[in-house]
Design an enzyme around this catalytic site. Structure first.
Site, mmCIF file in Angstrom:
data_model
loop_
_atom_site.group_PDB
_atom_site.id
_atom_site.type_symbol
_atom_site.label_atom_id
_atom_site.label_comp_id
_atom_site.label_asym_id
_atom_site.label_seq_id
_atom_site.Cartn_x
_atom_site.Cartn_y
_atom_site.Cartn_z
ATOM 1 N N HIS B 225 2.119 45.470 -33.925
ATOM 2 C CA HIS B 225 2.334 46.401 -32.736
ATOM 3 C C HIS B 225 2.475 45.395 -31.627
ATOM 4 O O HIS B 225 1.798 44.836 -31.078
ATOM 5 C CB HIS B 225 0.683 47.037 -32.658
ATOM 6 N N HIS B 227 4.343 43.878 -28.172
ATOM 7 C CA HIS B 227 4.561 44.374 -26.895
ATOM 8 C C HIS B 227 5.630 43.241 -26.116
ATOM 9 O O HIS B 227 5.730 42.363 -26.707
ATOM 10 C CB HIS B 227 3.400 44.302 -25.788
ATOM 11 N N CYS B 258 6.417 50.017 -16.996
ATOM 12 C CA CYS B 258 7.327 50.469 -15.780
ATOM 13 C C CYS B 258 8.517 49.235 -15.767
ATOM 14 O O CYS B 258 8.223 48.297 -15.657
ATOM 15 C CB CYS B 258 6.625 50.515 -14.621
ATOM 16 N N ASN B 267 5.081 48.577 -24.478
ATOM 17 C CA ASN B 267 5.410 48.732 -25.819
ATOM 18 C C ASN B 267 6.870 48.377 -26.366
ATOM 19 O O ASN B 267 7.653 48.703 -25.513
ATOM 20 C CB ASN B 267 4.890 49.765 -26.618
#
Lengths: 331, 331
Positions: B225, B227, B258, B267
């Site tokens: 996972h 980012h 954003c 992500n």
């Protein structure tokens, strides 16, 4: 905001110990920015890049001003930075782009010691960019390369559209290999494999590098030049490092791709590359903090934030507590 | 703008034939967006994600509404999408986050068949996010996991801050391994290794995966996972694939970060991932065009463009000629 100790340095097996970054922000970056930057600002940009530890900084392009108005000041700019290559403690290489013999004359007259020509792997782009066939373009470069070599000036050959073309779609690997071979046979010292529209993926990168090796093109003569149009540039770079590539093109702050344009086709940001290389324990000689400061300074000159994610993260001015409290919403 | 035939499919050696994408946009994405999305729009989003071929779609979170107001409608939302998991031809898994037994009760009452708990690899984040020590948090999850398992409900364990922490900086790999081991011993079926602040690099990823294997944690139980805070997410994913990881978390359209915030910590965008996997010839079952259309639709609902580079490139509405003429300035 810098977090001390991050990224952690954890080397991976079988990667190069050192990578040379070929910084293209001042040339490939600025030529694709809408804002025309004053000559003294460009010179200051090149100097700051050198201070941040970059040792190969492509300075400008001696194309006809009509085609690239952003770089029409090549004659004025080059003398302002030329001393960087003469200072023994810096010893920065300052390659310049030369499209033809006329461009070479102008570059040599100013004392350039490294030049680059730009070829195309596809007929469509050769036609659009140079108004020639691929082979006609190669024929145009031949005297440029031989004359440069005769003067002990090194020549880099850029090759565009190596992984796909906006008109033709897929580009056969064999076609790319053929043009690479021709550029090397002509006398180019180094080839930069360009993914001009950013469509490459890691398996494709490895396939091209392997096929080049199989036709006696050594990896040591190859550089990779990825664009981040589809977010693939750094993954492709990592795949190239695994293959043994040690020269990587990148653009400080991701210059050349506007973060707000939907069609942003910017270069790999040097900072994102340096973050990865630092984490991998691969030496570059670049000071990331100094580089981020330089890109932030240039972004202010251009009046818009850098598209580099690393620049945005590290130039964040909030306190650590604020950053942390935002993170606490992430799970 | 789609260019037919691109990306070219060129597999790399020793990669998985198939990857399961664990789509987190509706949960991890929306919980970090400033705009609160109406419940019917969320339900439509989940349905469109399923139509685009995603088979694991994290739907929402049964945390206390006070902590995550964006997902306060979990009770209303889940019944609107639950049938997706019951339709035999779709068979979509709809995991939901449960922080504690109360959350598990709420999820089970609505018929959830997959749940997830979220642990921390560091004391600082455990304290900030859960107001507990790492071990106190594990103790809180223990009855959640055992009760879920008793009901044949599968449990994913999220682990945050695996590669660095905003307060502590470096996080020792051994510390991450210890918490992973505890989560698996407690009965978790799958672990998602979270780089919550996006600082990981590929060597670090491989080191953690290797050390987990050495303590008998099989790669098949692991998901990654990442980012994209420093632009590293896709390179890290590629390194994880090389290690044999076959489950990758991603967020449609890069939801949760954003594009205009300097501190964007979004992500990995599902589209950027799918582009790479498609190029590598790795099956995902996802229709990229349908997914881009879904993310563009959601971006319109949120009133801002998607931060995914692939979404921006493919939703470009100009003609091919216009794209090509822009490219002709790139050399």
């Amino acid at each position: 905001m810098t977090i001390p100790g991050l990224p952690m340095t954890v080397p991976a097996a079988n990667l190069p110990a050192r990578v040379r970054i070929h910084e293209v922000g001042a040339r490939d970056g600025l030529q694709n920015e809408k804002t025309t930057v004053p000559t003294p600002v460009k010179a200051e940009f090149v100097r700051r890049l050198a201070s941040a530890g970059l040792t190969t900084i492509e300075a400008t392009s001696f194309v006809h001003p009509k085609w690239v108005p952003q770089l029409a000041d090549a004659e004025q700019l080059f003398p302002l930075v030329r001393d960087l290559s003469e200072l023994s403690d810096l010893g920065v290489a300052l390659p310049v782009l030369v499209p033809n013999e006329r461009g070479l004359d102008r570059a040599l007259a100013l004392g350039a010691r490294q030049v680059a020509v730009f070829a195309s792997a596809t007929e469509s782009f050769a036609k659009a960019n140079l108004n020639r066939t691929v082979d006609e373009a190669l024929a145009m470069f031949e005297p440029v390369v031989s004359r440069a070599r005769a003067e002990n000036v090194s020549v880099r050959g850029y090759l565009s559209m190596c992984f796909g073309d906006p008109w033709e779609g897929p580009v056969p690997v064999g076609q790319v290999v053929r043009v690479c071979r021709a550029l090397l046979d002509m006398g180019c010292d180094e080839l930069s494999l360009g993914d001009t529209i950013g469509v490459a993926t890691p398996g494709h990168v490895r396939r091209l590098l392997t096929e080049l090796n199989e036709t006696d093109v050594p990896t040591s003569t190859l550089a990779v030049h990825f664009h981040d149009t589809y977010g693939q540039a750094l993954a492709n770079t990592y795949a190239a490092l695994e293959h043994g590539v040690t020269t990587v093109d990148a653009s400080a702050g991701g210059l050349g791709g506007c973060p707000f344009a939907r069609s942003a086709t910017g270069n790999l940001a040097t900072e994102d590359l340096v973050w990865m290389l630092q984490g991998l324990g691969i030496e570059t000689g670049v000071d990331l903090t100094g580089l981020v400061a330089t890109s932030t300074w240039m972004a202010d000159r251009l009046g818009r934030p850098s598209p580099s994610r690393t620049v945005r993260a590290l130039s964040h001015k909030d306190s650590q507590g604020s950053q942390a409290s935002q993170d606490s919403q992430e799970q």
